[in-house]
Design a protein around this motif. Sequence first.
Motif, PDB file in Angstrom:
ATOM      1  N   ASP A  68       0.829  -1.207   0.000  1.00 22.34           N
ATOM      2  CA  ASP A  68       0.000   0.000   0.000  1.00 22.34           C
ATOM      3  C   ASP A  68       0.861   1.254   0.000  1.00 22.34           C
ATOM      4  O   ASP A  68       0.530   2.258  -0.638  1.00 22.34           O
ATOM      5  CB  ASP A  68      -0.928   0.009   1.220  1.00 22.34           C
ATOM      6  CG  ASP A  68      -2.027  -1.045   1.127  1.00 22.34           C
ATOM      7  OD1 ASP A  68      -2.401  -1.387  -0.008  1.00 22.34           O
ATOM      8  OD2 ASP A  68      -2.494  -1.519   2.166  1.00 22.34           O
TER       9      ASP A  68
ATOM     10  N   LEU B 134      -7.372  -1.798  -5.222  1.00 20.25           N
ATOM     11  CA  LEU B 134      -8.221  -2.326  -4.147  1.00 20.25           C
ATOM     12  C   LEU B 134      -8.990  -3.563  -4.615  1.00 20.25           C
ATOM     13  O   LEU B 134      -9.144  -4.536  -3.863  1.00 20.25           O
ATOM     14  CB  LEU B 134      -9.210  -1.252  -3.677  1.00 20.25           C
ATOM     15  CG  LEU B 134      -8.612  -0.022  -2.986  1.00 20.25           C
ATOM     16  CD1 LEU B 134      -9.721   0.959  -2.610  1.00 20.25           C
ATOM     17  CD2 LEU B 134      -7.809  -0.423  -1.749  1.00 20.25           C
TER      18      LEU B 134
ATOM     19  N   LYS C 102      -6.557  -6.593  -4.800  1.00 25.32           N
ATOM     20  CA  LYS C 102      -5.947  -7.077  -3.559  1.00 25.32           C
ATOM     21  C   LYS C 102      -6.529  -8.424  -3.146  1.00 25.32           C
ATOM     22  O   LYS C 102      -5.841  -9.244  -2.530  1.00 25.32           O
ATOM     23  CB  LYS C 102      -6.138  -6.048  -2.445  1.00 25.32           C
ATOM     24  CG  LYS C 102      -5.239  -4.822  -2.582  1.00 25.32           C
ATOM     25  CD  LYS C 102      -5.485  -3.809  -1.480  1.00 25.32           C
ATOM     26  CE  LYS C 102      -4.926  -4.288  -0.145  1.00 25.32           C
ATOM     27  NZ  LYS C 102      -5.004  -3.229   0.890  1.00 25.32           N
TER      28      LYS C 102
END
Length: 448
Positions: A13, A95, A98
């Motif tokens: 991240d 996102l 992930k």
Amino acid sequence: MTLSSTQKTTQPDKIIRYFLLCWTILNVIQAYTLELHADEAYYWMYSRFLDWGYFDHPPMVAVFIRIGDSLMHNELGLRLITVLTSTTSVYILWLILKKYAVNVWAFILVVSGTLIFHIYGFTTTPDAPLFFFAVLFYFFYQKYIVEDSWLLALILGVVLACMLYSKYHAVLLVAFTVVSNIRLLKRPSFYVIALIAIAFFTPHILWQVNHDYPSINYHLYERAVKVYNPENSYLYLPGQLLMAGPLIGWFLFYAAFTTKIKDAFIRCLMVNGIGTFAFFFFTTFRGEAQPHWTLIAFAPLIMLALIRFNQWGSLPKWFNTVAAINIFLIIGLRLSMVFGLPIVTRIGQIKSYYGFKEWAKTVNQKAGNAYVILDDGFQNPSKYNYYTNSLKGFSYDSRYYRRTQFEIWPIEEQMQHQRVYHLIDSLKPIVTDSVHVKAGTWYSYWIR
């Protein structure tokens, strides 16, 4: 020394945040230094006449431009929302991926090596908001597959309406998503999504009805060619590979469409990717399919490719090197455009980014506060209007040129019975003056 589980989670991240910062800075520099593309100026005109619809497209691009332009009237202001939503879109893609434990460096190599993402990192046309809302749709749809909630249905309905207000291509994403998951039809919340989207989109439908369906007639009938041109079809695939990345595009297509379908979301990506690319290929039989029209398909393409990389477990040894060279070429092209290197500024569509600010200023010095009329085309009148921050430029189209929004705007009525400055691109006996600038040569005369 090994990383703790928390460190392993936070490190990617952190890398992504630095990448997004660099991505944003590059797009800001490009947006600020580069003159407007002709289409961007046309859509700036949209923002001067806010409405529920326009001849060519729905109005979301006008909203994007109006917000930024109200903050600062320069190229960066016009492109500001596109720059911000581009960065947001890349982060949302991260996102989404992930869940599939995608490698952060592979993500950066693929995203920053996809040429079309660079183009729409700052260029503001209807494709920019469409891509943003499409990525947002995938983000919430991924959750909706698992959790059938009324809140997600409400959000998806609003996002779907925003997609439709961006560009009509959004219909493809909706149709292919349903095809990929027919079980959606059994969910009551699915019909709530549809009703919300239709309710929010109704003002545009009414606009079409009140204006005799100009967009439908244009896209379905007027732009279709009578004689098939094979060149449109055989240049389609090379154009798509180039948009995916000059050196890695072919590999991304191969990886994406060999992905093993292990859940409903991957199936959604696969059907949307194949369906959209196939749809626009078939449109080449009735006319040109411009390479950027498939932007909406590149979100599923790169997500599938990255998921496939993870399924393989490792990438070919050559990939990192070739991907790095691919990025170097793209960044080199963008920086060459920023610095206006002659070898680049003479290339095809890139020429449209240079010389028109000077052109508008020179023409305005001759025309003063009078209306300026140009023939056949919405591009140059729009550029004149933008760079003079006025609505004094107008286009009169011959029978051989297509209709545009200029036929709907109330500009012509305001210039009746006034002295106007006519600018043409060829020398005729009636010519009394000329304009010689970097953007080209125009000839002109007064009409009293």
